[in-house]
Design a protein around this motif. Structure first.
Motif, PDB file in Angstrom:
ATOM      1  N   MET A 146       0.850  -1.195   0.000  1.00 30.81           N
ATOM      2  CA  MET A 146       0.000   0.000   0.000  1.00 30.81           C
ATOM      3  C   MET A 146       0.883   1.242   0.000  1.00 30.81           C
ATOM      4  N   ARG A 147       0.685   2.113  -0.977  1.00 27.27           N
ATOM      5  CA  ARG A 147       1.449   3.356  -1.036  1.00 27.27           C
ATOM      6  C   ARG A 147       0.844   4.366  -0.073  1.00 27.27           C
ATOM      7  N   CYS A 148       1.689   5.161   0.548  1.00 33.61           N
ATOM      8  CA  CYS A 148       1.251   6.106   1.566  1.00 33.61           C
ATOM      9  C   CYS A 148       0.649   7.351   0.911  1.00 33.61           C
ATOM     10  N   SER A 149      -0.643   7.565   1.121  1.00 36.21           N
ATOM     11  CA  SER A 149      -1.333   8.710   0.512  1.00 36.21           C
ATOM     12  C   SER A 149      -0.733  10.031   0.978  1.00 36.21           C
ATOM     13  N   ALA A 150      -0.478  10.143   2.271  1.00 36.24           N
ATOM     14  CA  ALA A 150       0.048  11.394   2.824  1.00 36.24           C
ATOM     15  C   ALA A 150       1.422  11.715   2.239  1.00 36.24           C
ATOM     16  N   HIS A 151       2.242  10.680   2.044  1.00 42.73           N
ATOM     17  CA  HIS A 151       3.584  10.899   1.494  1.00 42.73           C
ATOM     18  C   HIS A 151       3.514  11.354   0.047  1.00 42.73           C
ATOM     19  N   ILE A 152       2.613  10.776  -0.727  1.00 46.81           N
ATOM     20  CA  ILE A 152       2.460  11.171  -2.128  1.00 46.81           C
ATOM     21  C   ILE A 152       2.012  12.623  -2.220  1.00 46.81           C
ATOM     22  N   ILE A 153       1.052  13.008  -1.380  1.00 45.26           N
ATOM     23  CA  ILE A 153       0.609  14.406  -1.352  1.00 45.26           C
ATOM     24  C   ILE A 153       1.782  15.317  -1.029  1.00 45.26           C
ATOM     25  N   ASN A 154       2.582  14.915  -0.058  1.00 44.81           N
ATOM     26  CA  ASN A 154       3.715  15.735   0.370  1.00 44.81           C
ATOM     27  C   ASN A 154       4.727  15.925  -0.769  1.00 44.81           C
ATOM     28  N   LEU A 155       4.990  14.873  -1.532  1.00 42.13           N
ATOM     29  CA  LEU A 155       5.929  14.971  -2.644  1.00 42.13           C
ATOM     30  C   LEU A 155       5.456  15.972  -3.690  1.00 42.13           C
ATOM     31  N   LEU A 213      -3.605   5.574 -11.766  1.00 44.61           N
ATOM     32  CA  LEU A 213      -4.823   5.463 -10.962  1.00 44.61           C
ATOM     33  C   LEU A 213      -5.623   4.213 -11.309  1.00 44.61           C
ATOM     34  N   LYS A 214      -5.459   3.701 -12.542  1.00 47.04           N
ATOM     35  CA  LYS A 214      -6.156   2.473 -12.914  1.00 47.04           C
ATOM     36  C   LYS A 214      -5.529   1.247 -12.250  1.00 47.04           C
ATOM     37  N   ASN A 215      -4.267   1.395 -11.837  1.00 43.53           N
ATOM     38  CA  ASN A 215      -3.570   0.270 -11.198  1.00 43.53           C
ATOM     39  C   ASN A 215      -3.494   0.432  -9.685  1.00 43.53           C
ATOM     40  N   ILE A 216      -4.273   1.366  -9.140  1.00 42.53           N
ATOM     41  CA  ILE A 216      -4.215   1.666  -7.714  1.00 42.53           C
ATOM     42  C   ILE A 216      -4.566   0.421  -6.900  1.00 42.53           C
ATOM     43  N   ASN A 217      -4.012   0.332  -5.703  1.00 45.11           N
ATOM     44  CA  ASN A 217      -4.315  -0.799  -4.828  1.00 45.11           C
ATOM     45  C   ASN A 217      -5.825  -0.868  -4.599  1.00 45.11           C
ATOM     46  N   LYS A 218      -6.453  -1.941  -5.062  1.00 45.87           N
ATOM     47  CA  LYS A 218      -7.909  -2.054  -5.013  1.00 45.87           C
ATOM     48  C   LYS A 218      -8.467  -2.094  -3.599  1.00 45.87           C
ATOM     49  N   MET A 219      -7.607  -2.378  -2.610  1.00 45.75           N
ATOM     50  CA  MET A 219      -8.102  -2.403  -1.237  1.00 45.75           C
ATOM     51  C   MET A 219      -8.548  -1.023  -0.757  1.00 45.75           C
ATOM     52  N   LEU A 220      -8.000   0.031  -1.369  1.00 46.45           N
ATOM     53  CA  LEU A 220      -8.467   1.377  -1.049  1.00 46.45           C
ATOM     54  C   LEU A 220      -9.928   1.548  -1.465  1.00 46.45           C
ATOM     55  N   ILE A 221     -10.291   0.936  -2.599  1.00 50.18           N
ATOM     56  CA  ILE A 221     -11.674   1.023  -3.065  1.00 50.18           C
ATOM     57  C   ILE A 221     -12.551   0.072  -2.260  1.00 50.18           C
ATOM     58  N   VAL A 222     -12.037  -1.107  -1.957  1.00 52.84           N
ATOM     59  CA  VAL A 222     -12.789  -2.072  -1.146  1.00 52.84           C
ATOM     60  C   VAL A 222     -13.162  -1.466   0.199  1.00 52.84           C
ATOM     61  N   MET A 246       1.365  18.489 -12.365  1.00 45.51           N
ATOM     62  CA  MET A 246       1.055  17.871 -11.073  1.00 45.51           C
ATOM     63  C   MET A 246       0.266  16.588 -11.245  1.00 45.51           C
ATOM     64  N   PHE A 247      -0.688  16.586 -12.178  1.00 43.87           N
ATOM     65  CA  PHE A 247      -1.492  15.382 -12.375  1.00 43.87           C
ATOM     66  C   PHE A 247      -0.632  14.221 -12.864  1.00 43.87           C
ATOM     67  N   LYS A 248       0.279  14.494 -13.789  1.00 41.67           N
ATOM     68  CA  LYS A 248       1.163  13.438 -14.290  1.00 41.67           C
ATOM     69  C   LYS A 248       1.972  12.824 -13.156  1.00 41.67           C
ATOM     70  N   LYS A 249       2.491  13.675 -12.266  1.00 45.52           N
ATOM     71  CA  LYS A 249       3.268  13.176 -11.132  1.00 45.52           C
ATOM     72  C   LYS A 249       2.379  12.382 -10.180  1.00 45.52           C
ATOM     73  N   PHE A 250       1.184  12.900  -9.926  1.00 40.66           N
ATOM     74  CA  PHE A 250       0.254  12.237  -9.009  1.00 40.66           C
ATOM     75  C   PHE A 250      -0.100  10.851  -9.534  1.00 40.66           C
ATOM     76  N   ASP A 251      -0.397  10.777 -10.821  1.00 40.00           N
ATOM     77  CA  ASP A 251      -0.743   9.501 -11.447  1.00 40.00           C
ATOM     78  C   ASP A 251       0.439   8.537 -11.405  1.00 40.00           C
ATOM     79  N   LYS A 252       1.641   9.067 -11.617  1.00 44.51           N
ATOM     80  CA  LYS A 252       2.852   8.246 -11.607  1.00 44.51           C
ATOM     81  C   LYS A 252       3.122   7.685 -10.217  1.00 44.51           C
ATOM     82  N   TYR A 253       2.980   8.514  -9.193  1.00 44.92           N
ATOM     83  CA  TYR A 253       3.248   8.057  -7.827  1.00 44.92           C
ATOM     84  C   TYR A 253       2.312   6.924  -7.407  1.00 44.92           C
ATOM     85  N   TRP A 254       1.088   6.907  -7.961  1.00 45.63           N
ATOM     86  CA  TRP A 254       0.152   5.826  -7.646  1.00 45.63           C
ATOM     87  C   TRP A 254       0.329   4.642  -8.596  1.00 45.63           C
ATOM     88  N   ASP A 255       1.342   4.705  -9.443  1.00 51.02           N
ATOM     89  CA  ASP A 255       1.569   3.670 -10.447  1.00 51.02           C
ATOM     90  C   ASP A 255       0.387   3.614 -11.411  1.00 51.02           C
TER      91      ASP A 255
END
Length: 417
Positions: free
Chosen positions: A87-96, A272-281, A261-270
């Motif tokens: 699981m990637r850290c949401s707070a850390h990605i925002i901070n970057l 958004l289509k590949n995001i860890n599905k447990m966040l949605i679950v 910013m969006f390109k970086k945000f999408d990249k950090y989450w690998d």
């Protein structure tokens, strides 16, 4: 390396414990994995759902090694064979993302910061440069000074500073001491940045358009002692959709920055289509949202009735089915688990006391073959499964969402549900 465990206890309360604070000899993935395994072994922890780490490359390699080794601890050490372990850290990605944005506007931020420092140090000298604002008159306490290591405090400083822009401009034209202050040498032996000019205020306004997006979301995802897993995906979508909206701006500088910013945000989450599905679950298992919010998020990101949105929906449903099947095999009645009724009877009490109807408690039974249909029916569900033909997951998803009438400032308690 700090290791924090989050879990839900037998009373359905969120718990947080720091279980390890270990020296790590180097930042190699192998070393990080070994230290984490040692900490879990010390606490005899044999089941892990997810491990949340920041976006360092070494952490990704560490979790790949960890996955292979921890899966040998027991047959049910991981959920779905650890497919969603990382699981990637949401707070850390925002901070970057925010740190990149602040770096680009560094000089303008410094100019406003110097204004704030001057105001806070000059007491009531500014009485002649007052400016009416919603919160009252300008005083020393009206302008918060940021903590340079906490970007959210920088946002608060800048957003408040913008309210006093007219007063600052007036000070520059009328206050000699104010102008002399900017001629002085600062703490690091450098001359202070000039008073903020028109271009600086425009840069701060643009920066504020971005920072407010991340500021509101970081308040949610940074919570550490209250439940927030079911809120994270919504905040991720909030950030993404707002950046996409700003990408359509007629202000070319705003548009370019939003796209970057969006390109970086999408990249950090690998992606958004590949995001860890447990966040949605986690979002789905908020009974006030279920799949309704998830579907809305897919529409916002990919367009209503789009192929991408349908693929995301089907993907999440597939994960839910797999989870339900695996948990059923591990903990269902066929696996030797106790039924809910048995658990309630053994506990001696229920979490919520309810008034029980006393009608019929004086009925007689002569023990000579007298039978009552009601008593026989009560035994049937356990014998032949008199229940809805749908499974529990179907029932949960197809029932309406909970829509409690909550007082302002009071959140729905997901765990109590």
């Amino acid at each position: 390396m700090g290791v924090t465990a989050h879990y839900i206890d037998e009373c359905w309360r969120l718990k947080k414990l720091i279980i390890g604070f270990k020296h790590v000899s180097d930042h190699k993935g192998q070393t990080i994995s070994r230290v984490l395994l040692d900490v879990l072994a010390d606490w005899r922890i044999e089941k892990i759902f997810c491990v949340t780490v920041d976006n360092a490359t070494a952490n990704s390699f560490a979790l790949r090694r960890f996955h292979g080794q921890f899966s040998l601890v027991s047959d049910d050490a991981l959920v779905l064979d650890g497919e969603w372990l990382h699981m990637r850290c949401s707070a850390h990605i925002i901070n970057l993302i925010v740190k990149d944005g602040l770096t680009d506007a560094n000089e303008s931020v410094d100019a406003v910061r110097n204004d704030v420092v001057y105001v806070r140090g000059s007491g009531n000298r500014l009485i002649s440069f007052e400016q009416k604002v919603e919160s009252g008159r300008m005083t020393r306490g009206s302008l918060p000074l940021d903590v340079t290591t906490r970007w959210n405090s920088t946002y608060l400083m800048l957003s408040t500073g913008l309210k006093f822009r007219v007063a600052f401009d007036k000070m520059e034209t009328e206050d000699k001491l104010y102008n002399d202050y900017f001629m002085e040498v600062g703490d690091k032996g450098k001359k202070r940045v000039r008073p903020p000019q028109y271009a600086d205020w425009k840069a701060i306004e643009r920066l504020g358009r971005f920072l407010v997006i991340f500021y509101n979301s970081t308040l949610v995802v940074s919570a550490s002692t209250s439940l927030n897993a079911h809120k994270c995906y919504e905040e991720i979508v909030n950030i993404a959709t707002n950046l996409l909206a700003l990408s359509e701006s007629t202000d070319h500088e705003l548009k370019d920055k939003a796209e970057e910013m969006f390109k970086k945000f999408d990249k950090y989450w690998d992606g958004l289509k590949n995001i860890n599905k447990m966040l949605i679950v986690a979002t789905v298992f908020d009974p006030t949202k279920k799949m309704v919010l998830a579907s809305l998020c897919f529409d916002e990101l990919y367009g209503k009735d789009s192929l991408e949105g349908k693929a995301m929906y089907d993907s999440v449903m597939s994960v839910l089915r797999s989870l339900f099947k695996e948990y059923g095999a591990r903990y269902g009645k066929e696996a030797g688990g106790k039924s809910d009724e048995a658990k309630t009877n053994n506990s001696g009490s229920t979490p919520c006391s309810r008034e029980l109807s006393m009608i019929g408690t004086d009925l007689h039974d002569d023990g000579l073959g007298y039978k009552r249909i009601g008593r026989r029916y009560k035994e049937m569900p356990n014998e032949i499964g008199v229940k809805d033909n749908r499974d529990e997951l179907d029932i949960y998803l197809k029932e309406g969402v909970e829509n409690p009438d909550m007082m302002a400032g009071v959140e729905y308690d997901v765990l109590s549900f």
